[in-house]
Design a protein around this motif. Structure first.
Motif, PDB file in Angstrom:
ATOM      1  N   ALA A   1      83.388  18.060  36.767  1.00  0.00           N
ATOM      2  CA  ALA A   1      83.535  17.406  35.464  1.00  0.00           C
ATOM      3  C   ALA A   1      82.399  16.411  35.246  1.00  0.00           C
ATOM      4  O   ALA A   1      81.852  16.296  34.131  1.00  0.00           O
ATOM      5  N   ALA A   2      82.017  15.675  36.306  1.00  0.00           N
ATOM      6  CA  ALA A   2      80.920  14.731  36.214  1.00  0.00           C
ATOM      7  C   ALA A   2      79.614  15.461  35.924  1.00  0.00           C
ATOM      8  O   ALA A   2      78.814  15.029  35.079  1.00  0.00           O
ATOM      9  N   GLN A   3      79.415  16.597  36.593  1.00  0.00           N
ATOM     10  CA  GLN A   3      78.206  17.402  36.344  1.00  0.00           C
ATOM     11  C   GLN A   3      78.193  17.934  34.911  1.00  0.00           C
ATOM     12  O   GLN A   3      77.163  17.905  34.234  1.00  0.00           O
ATOM     13  N   ALA A   4      79.341  18.396  34.437  1.00  0.00           N
ATOM     14  CA  ALA A   4      79.440  18.914  33.069  1.00  0.00           C
ATOM     15  C   ALA A   4      79.186  17.796  32.055  1.00  0.00           C
ATOM     16  O   ALA A   4      78.477  17.993  31.053  1.00  0.00           O
ATOM     17  N   ALA A   5      79.757  16.619  32.313  1.00  0.00           N
ATOM     18  CA  ALA A   5      79.555  15.487  31.410  1.00  0.00           C
ATOM     19  C   ALA A   5      78.085  15.082  31.400  1.00  0.00           C
ATOM     20  O   ALA A   5      77.501  14.810  30.338  1.00  0.00           O
ATOM     21  N   LYS A   6      77.481  15.081  32.584  1.00  0.00           N
ATOM     22  CA  LYS A   6      76.067  14.738  32.689  1.00  0.00           C
ATOM     23  C   LYS A   6      75.215  15.752  31.930  1.00  0.00           C
ATOM     24  O   LYS A   6      74.294  15.387  31.194  1.00  0.00           O
TER      25      LYS A   6
ATOM     26  N   LYS B   1      72.984  14.998  28.644  1.00  0.00           N
ATOM     27  CA  LYS B   1      71.562  15.331  28.616  1.00  0.00           C
ATOM     28  C   LYS B   1      71.251  16.176  27.384  1.00  0.00           C
ATOM     29  O   LYS B   1      70.265  15.934  26.677  1.00  0.00           O
ATOM     30  N   GLU B   2      72.109  17.143  27.080  1.00  0.00           N
ATOM     31  CA  GLU B   2      71.910  17.973  25.883  1.00  0.00           C
ATOM     32  C   GLU B   2      72.006  17.125  24.615  1.00  0.00           C
ATOM     33  O   GLU B   2      71.219  17.299  23.677  1.00  0.00           O
ATOM     34  N   ALA B   3      72.956  16.194  24.589  1.00  0.00           N
ATOM     35  CA  ALA B   3      73.118  15.328  23.421  1.00  0.00           C
ATOM     36  C   ALA B   3      71.894  14.435  23.238  1.00  0.00           C
ATOM     37  O   ALA B   3      71.411  14.242  22.114  1.00  0.00           O
ATOM     38  N   VAL B   4      71.375  13.892  24.342  1.00  0.00           N
ATOM     39  CA  VAL B   4      70.180  13.046  24.268  1.00  0.00           C
ATOM     40  C   VAL B   4      68.989  13.871  23.804  1.00  0.00           C
ATOM     41  O   VAL B   4      68.223  13.441  22.934  1.00  0.00           O
ATOM     42  N   ASP B   5      68.829  15.066  24.372  1.00  0.00           N
ATOM     43  CA  ASP B   5      67.718  15.933  23.962  1.00  0.00           C
ATOM     44  C   ASP B   5      67.833  16.299  22.478  1.00  0.00           C
ATOM     45  O   ASP B   5      66.846  16.300  21.747  1.00  0.00           O
ATOM     46  N   SER B   6      69.040  16.595  22.053  1.00  0.00           N
ATOM     47  CA  SER B   6      69.272  16.942  20.650  1.00  0.00           C
ATOM     48  C   SER B   6      68.965  15.745  19.749  1.00  0.00           C
ATOM     49  O   SER B   6      68.338  15.884  18.697  1.00  0.00           O
ATOM     50  N   SER B   7      69.396  14.577  20.186  1.00  0.00           N
ATOM     51  CA  SER B   7      69.121  13.360  19.409  1.00  0.00           C
ATOM     52  C   SER B   7      67.623  13.103  19.327  1.00  0.00           C
ATOM     53  O   SER B   7      67.104  12.717  18.270  1.00  0.00           O
ATOM     54  N   LYS B   8      66.939  13.315  20.441  1.00  0.00           N
ATOM     55  CA  LYS B   8      65.490  13.143  20.444  1.00  0.00           C
ATOM     56  C   LYS B   8      64.834  14.092  19.441  1.00  0.00           C
ATOM     57  O   LYS B   8      63.933  13.701  18.692  1.00  0.00           O
TER      58      LYS B   8
END
Length: 130
Positions: free
Chosen positions: A21-26, A30-37
């Motif tokens: 779950a921690a890996q999935a959340a991470k 990361k995808e959310a940050v990349d998308s935001s970028k």
């Protein structure tokens, strides 16, 4: 205690699930940050393009106003030059006419002209002496 940890399969399974779950959340973060970028990069590009377009528009407007001002100024300069030339011509004609009239008067009345000149000289001399 180590027997308890290794012997409790539920605890190991829970740890494994928590780790997954921690890996999935991470990964999701990361995808959310990349998308935001990416969104921010596109927004910045859009803003830059809009600013460049507005700057171009303002420059074109300023150039048009400058041309309009220059044309108006040139028109006014031509108008004033024409008026000045006309005034100069009128004044030169008046001076010429006055000179011709004066010469004609002196030729027609030489004694009167000389006496008028002497009287004017006398009056001016008296004024300047004071």
């Amino acid at each position: 205690m180590s027997d308890e940890k290794s012997s409790n399969p539920n605890l190991e399974s829970a740890k494994s699930h928590a780790k997954d779950a921690a890996q999935a959340a991470k990964s999701h973060l990361k995808e959310a940050v990349d998308s935001s970028k990416e969104h921010l990069k596109h927004a910045a590009d859009d803003l830059r393009a809009a600013a460049e377009a507005k700057a171009r528009e303002l420059r074109e407007t300023a150039e048009a106003k400058a041309r309009e001002f220059r044309d108006t100024a040139e028109s006014k300069a031509r108008e004033f030059r024409g008026r000045a030339e006309q005034q100069y011509g009128d004044t030169a004609e008046r001076v010429r006419t006055f000179q011709e009239d004066t010469e004609a008067y002196i030729r027609a009345n030489p004694l009167k002209a000389v006496l008028t000149g002497v009287a004017a000289g006398f009056v001016l001399g008296a004024l300047f002496r004071r």
